[in-house]
Design an enzyme around this catalytic site. Structure first.
Site, mmCIF file in Angstrom:
data_model
loop_
_atom_site.group_PDB
_atom_site.id
_atom_site.type_symbol
_atom_site.label_atom_id
_atom_site.label_comp_id
_atom_site.label_asym_id
_atom_site.label_seq_id
_atom_site.Cartn_x
_atom_site.Cartn_y
_atom_site.Cartn_z
ATOM 1 C CD GLU A 1 -34.772 40.108 6.740
ATOM 2 O OE1 GLU A 1 -34.872 39.959 5.510
ATOM 3 O OE2 GLU A 1 -35.688 40.572 7.456
ATOM 4 C CG HIS B 1 -32.576 46.543 -2.541
ATOM 5 N ND1 HIS B 1 -33.631 47.207 -1.978
ATOM 6 C CD2 HIS B 1 -33.048 45.326 -2.913
ATOM 7 C CE1 HIS B 1 -34.712 46.429 -2.022
ATOM 8 N NE2 HIS B 1 -34.369 45.284 -2.577
#
Length: 322
Positions: free
Chosen positions: A60, A129
């Protein structure tokens, strides 16, 4: 107008914006060949080519760092962070580079970078998540933050983010990717950043929320005898303070609902604004219905963590009785 799911509206926006502006490109994990883990970018690589919608390594910080360079080269990159908590490794890039380059360059360098990600719980997902990380991004100077709650706004806010000269973080309620449908304008559709949406009019109390908490507020309002107004702030930064204060002045009572943990959450900022600027209009304390100050729990008990219709109803009744 076509009736689309929230996810289809996002995909429609991409097709429109990539066609409209050749400088727009999409990068992220699995966004190209696979069309994204949720299929938000399905069909874009085939239509626009591998140089406009391309896969990145699972890194990321590299995704956002690469987008910084693309901005400097004159492009309008759109980064996808596959899940909310996956974005944390790139916070350094966001805080030290993305939010500062316009200031650092004395206004000479625009930074039209969009970071989008699914957020929130309710989908029985594993750890990392399900977070609601909006407060991190709102707290970062130089970065705008938007969270849609309807398919039309999912398309319109994303289009506004892509066209904006400054960096914008767009968080999308993954719970409603495929469970919500609504009319969405065809072709170009832009919802201005910084403008709240009055989701329901009422005169007794205002529920203030955004994203996945708007349907919760609507369900709670249906269970109450009172006339409940629902304000969808939809752009957390810049905030539509005028709409917030006008609704508070109209009803005199406010309950704020957020999915994120309570301490230093975005709801606290809204409550502080109301305390500073609407105190003479209020007939009782501003209450918050929030998540808890714990790591997001595993799916077996996530229903106990997320703000529920029952918790919102209880807060509304407590406020009305004050």
């Amino acid at each position: 107008m076509a009736e689309l799911t929230l996810l289809e509206a996002i995909n429609d926006c991409f097709h429109v914006e990539l066609e409209r502006d050749g400088d727009v490109m999409i990068l992220g994990e699995d966004v190209g060949r696979a069309g994204g883990v949720f299929r938000a970018t399905a069909g874009l690589r085939d239509r626009f080519g591998a140089d406009r919608c391309f896969d990145t390594p699972l890194a990321e910080a590299g995704i956002l760092g690469g987008a910084v360079g693309l901005c400097m080269a004159g492009f309008r990159p759109v980064c996808e962070m596959q899940y909310d908590a996956f974005s944390y490794p790139c916070l350094d890039q966001l805080i030290t580079h993305v939010g500062r380059y316009r200031w650092r360059s004395g206004g000479k360098l625009g930074f039209p970078l969009t970071v989008r990600m699914p957020y929130g719980g309710g989908v029985r997902a594993p750890e990392l998540h399900d977070d609601s990380p909006e407060a991190y991004y709102v707290h970062t100077p130089g970065v705008k933050v938007a969270i849609p709650s309807t398919p039309a706004d999912a398309k319109g806010l994303l289009a506004a983010a892509i066209r904006d000269p400054d960096p914008v973080v767009v968080l999308e309620p993954k719970l409603h990717y495929r469970t919500m449908r609504g009319e969405v304008p065809e072709g170009e559709h832009v919802v201005p950043l910084g403008k709240a949406r009055l989701a329901r009019e009422g005169g007794d109390l205002t529920l203030v929320a955004y994203g996945s908490m708007i349907p919760v507020c609507e369900a709670a309002a249906d269970e109450l005898d009172a006339e409940v107004e629902i304000l969808d702030v939809r752009t957390l930064k810049p905030l539509d303070e005028d709409a917030l204060l006008a609704s508070a002045a109209k009803t005199g009572r406010v309950v704020i609902v957020q999915e994120a943990p309570r301490t230093a959450g975005y709801g606290a900022e809204l409550a502080a604004i109301l305390a500073e600027k609407a105190i003479l209009d209020l007939h009782g304390p501003v209450l918050r219905v929030t998540g808890y100050d714990v790591p997001y729990p595993y799916w077996q008990i996530e229903d106990a963590y997320m703000p529920s219709v029952e918790r919102v109803v209880a807060a509304v009744r407590k406020t009305l009785e004050f």
